[in-house]
Scaffold this motif. Structure first.
Motif, short mmCIF file in Angstrom:
data_model
loop_
_atom_site.label_atom_id
_atom_site.label_comp_id
_atom_site.label_asym_id
_atom_site.label_seq_id
_atom_site.Cartn_x
_atom_site.Cartn_y
_atom_site.Cartn_z
N SER A 234 52.44 111.57 71.74
CA SER A 234 53.89 111.68 71.95
C SER A 234 54.27 112.12 73.37
CB SER A 234 54.45 112.66 70.91
OG SER A 234 55.67 113.18 71.28
N ASP B 51 61.28 117.73 69.30
CA ASP B 51 62.16 117.05 70.25
C ASP B 51 62.85 118.04 71.17
OD1 ASP B 51 61.43 114.69 69.05
OD2 ASP B 51 63.38 114.29 68.12
N LYS C 215 60.32 119.15 73.75
CA LYS C 215 60.01 118.02 74.62
C LYS C 215 61.15 117.79 75.63
CE LYS C 215 58.62 114.51 72.14
NZ LYS C 215 58.43 113.17 71.57
N VAL D 189 60.72 108.83 70.81
CA VAL D 189 60.78 108.95 72.26
C VAL D 189 62.21 109.36 72.59
CG1 VAL D 189 60.48 107.76 74.46
CG2 VAL D 189 59.01 107.15 72.52
N GLU E 13 56.04 109.77 76.17
CA GLU E 13 57.32 110.21 76.74
C GLU E 13 57.27 110.13 78.27
OE1 GLU E 13 61.24 111.34 76.47
OE2 GLU E 13 59.99 111.28 74.67
N SER F 70 57.53 106.53 79.26
CA SER F 70 58.91 106.09 79.06
C SER F 70 59.82 106.55 80.18
CB SER F 70 59.44 106.62 77.72
OG SER F 70 60.76 106.19 77.49
N ARG F 71 59.50 107.72 80.75
CA ARG F 71 60.33 108.30 81.81
C ARG F 71 59.85 107.90 83.21
NH1 ARG F 71 63.28 113.31 80.20
NH2 ARG F 71 63.24 113.42 77.94
N LYS G 212 63.34 104.89 74.92
CA LYS G 212 64.22 105.83 74.21
C LYS G 212 64.57 105.35 72.80
CE LYS G 212 68.68 108.11 74.45
NZ LYS G 212 69.88 108.36 75.24
#
Length: 184
Positions: free
Chosen positions: A54, A26, A29, A3, A58, A61-62, A9
């Motif tokens: 993934s 990455d 992303k 992440v 992400e 996570s954001r 993160k």
């Protein structure tokens, strides 16, 4: 695979075993989330052809509140479950083993709407315009919702669409294309 930013993160993600999936790098992303985020104040995301999950992870996570993951391959579904459990975000997710086209119809029956739809199918296997038109017809996008499409550079996605504004179309590394649309 990890992440990149946000609450989760640096956490490691498991990849789908075998060669049937191709994880988003990455670099791609990070570049993509700089356009569509980079952070969110809540919202719902649908990760179609999710692979390892993934991209959806992400997004959570954001700052996205909720993600629906869809993939038809058993190894991918198993990997998504492992990643979601490892990130401790089970309460923020639903995981479905289904064909992506069927899944968007099922979401429409439930009257779900999304702020972000991630469309990252196997290259050269999907008619993107058909998906875009069906997403509009089924009213799956919220006002100003964003659709992310990852594709082979040889696949030409529409530069104009009646219902979407083209935000970005970019080539990464000569082979990976990314096209991002926003609902008009």
């Amino acid at each position: 695979m990890r992440v990149i930013a946000g609450e989760l993160k640096g956490r490691q993600l498991k990849a789908v075993p075998g060669k049937t999936t191709r994880p988003t790098t990455d670099k791609v992303k990070e570049a993509v989330f700089q356009v569509i985020g980079p952070f969110f104040q809540g919202g719902a995301v649908m990760d179609l052809f999710a692979g390892s999950g993934s991209l959806g992870i992400e997004a959570i996570s954001r700052g996205m509140d909720f993600c629906v993951f869809v993939d038809k391959h058993p190894k991918a579904i198993h990997t998504i479950h492992e990643n979601v459990k490892g990130m401790e975000i089970e309460q923020q997710t639903e995981v479905f083993r289904a064909d992506a086209f069927r899944a968007i119809h099922a979401a429409a029956k439930r009257e779900l709407q999304f702020d972000l739809i991630l469309l990252d199918p196997p290259y050269k296997k999907v008619d993107y315009e058909k998906f875009l038109n069906e997403i509009v017809k089924l009213q799956l996008m919220k006002q100003d919702g964003i659709i992310y499409c990852e594709h082979d550079m040889s696949e030409k996605l529409p530069l104009k669409h009646d219902d979407f504004l083209l935000l970005k179309q970019e080539n990464y590394g000569g082979t990976v294309g990314v096209t991002i649309y926003q609902m008009n």
